[in-house]
Design a protein around this motif. Structure first.
Motif, PDB file in Angstrom:
ATOM      1  N   UNK A  67     -16.370  -7.904   0.836  1.00 26.96           N
ATOM      2  CA  UNK A  67     -15.264  -8.327  -0.026  1.00 26.96           C
ATOM      3  C   UNK A  67     -14.251  -7.195  -0.190  1.00 26.96           C
ATOM      4  N   UNK A  68     -14.734  -5.965  -0.317  1.00 28.76           N
ATOM      5  CA  UNK A  68     -13.838  -4.826  -0.461  1.00 28.76           C
ATOM      6  C   UNK A  68     -13.002  -4.627   0.799  1.00 28.76           C
ATOM      7  N   UNK A  69     -13.646  -4.709   1.956  1.00 28.87           N
ATOM      8  CA  UNK A  69     -12.912  -4.554   3.214  1.00 28.87           C
ATOM      9  C   UNK A  69     -11.882  -5.668   3.386  1.00 28.87           C
ATOM     10  N   UNK A  70     -12.245  -6.882   3.009  1.00 28.52           N
ATOM     11  CA  UNK A  70     -11.306  -7.998   3.136  1.00 28.52           C
ATOM     12  C   UNK A  70     -10.148  -7.836   2.154  1.00 28.52           C
ATOM     13  N   UNK A  71     -10.433  -7.330   0.950  1.00 36.36           N
ATOM     14  CA  UNK A  71      -9.396  -7.187  -0.060  1.00 36.36           C
ATOM     15  C   UNK A  71      -8.424  -6.068   0.273  1.00 36.36           C
ATOM     16  N   UNK A  72      -8.875  -5.029   0.934  1.00 41.39           N
ATOM     17  CA  UNK A  72      -8.000  -3.895   1.234  1.00 41.39           C
ATOM     18  C   UNK A  72      -7.507  -3.917   2.670  1.00 41.39           C
TER      19      UNK A  72
END
Length: 137
Positions: A117-122
């Motif tokens: 989720x962090x990689x997708x969000x950033x």
């Protein structure tokens, strides 16, 4: 508000006292007023109020009787008791270990999901290093 309890007859109390005495000779424990009161669902005070002579008889018997000599447990009995205690402890620890392993698996899955989720969000793309060899300088 107090509830209304049915007071047993004196004959029922005496019969229960006889059973309590028989049980006491088998187990080696003395009969008590509280045990007799509980058999009829009465409080200790209520029982003593309605059956003072029975309570007095039980107290007198406890004062005059000598306690039975207790023999110390044998070495075998001690080992059996210790073994049972160790088995119980092992079961407890196994259950704790199983729960801990399940929790670790859950945390690992949560961590992986949060990383994605962090990689997708950033909008960060992960560059894998597997399959590559470090370059010599």
């Amino acid at each position: 508000m107090t509830r209304r309890t049915d007071i047993p007859s004196k004959a029922r109390v005496r019969a229960a006292l006889t059973r309590l005495h028989e049980k006491a000779t088998e187990t080696g424990k003395r009969p008590t007023v509280l045990a007799l009161a509980r058999e009829f669902g009465l409080s200790n005070t209520t029982f003593r109020r309605h059956f003072p002579d029975v309570a007095r008889d039980i107290a007198e018997a406890a004062r005059t009787s000598t306690p039975t000599a207790v023999t110390p447990p044998s070495h075998y009995d001690l080992l059996v008791a210790r073994n049972a205690k160790l088995k119980r402890r092992k079961r407890e620890l196994t259950a704790h270990l199983t729960l801990a392993a399940a929790r670790i698996q859950q945390v690992t899955l949560d961590n992986q999901r949060l990383k994605q989720q962090l990689e997708a969000a950033t909008s960060v793309t992960r560059i894998g290093t597997h399959g590559r060899r470090p370059q010599a300088h």
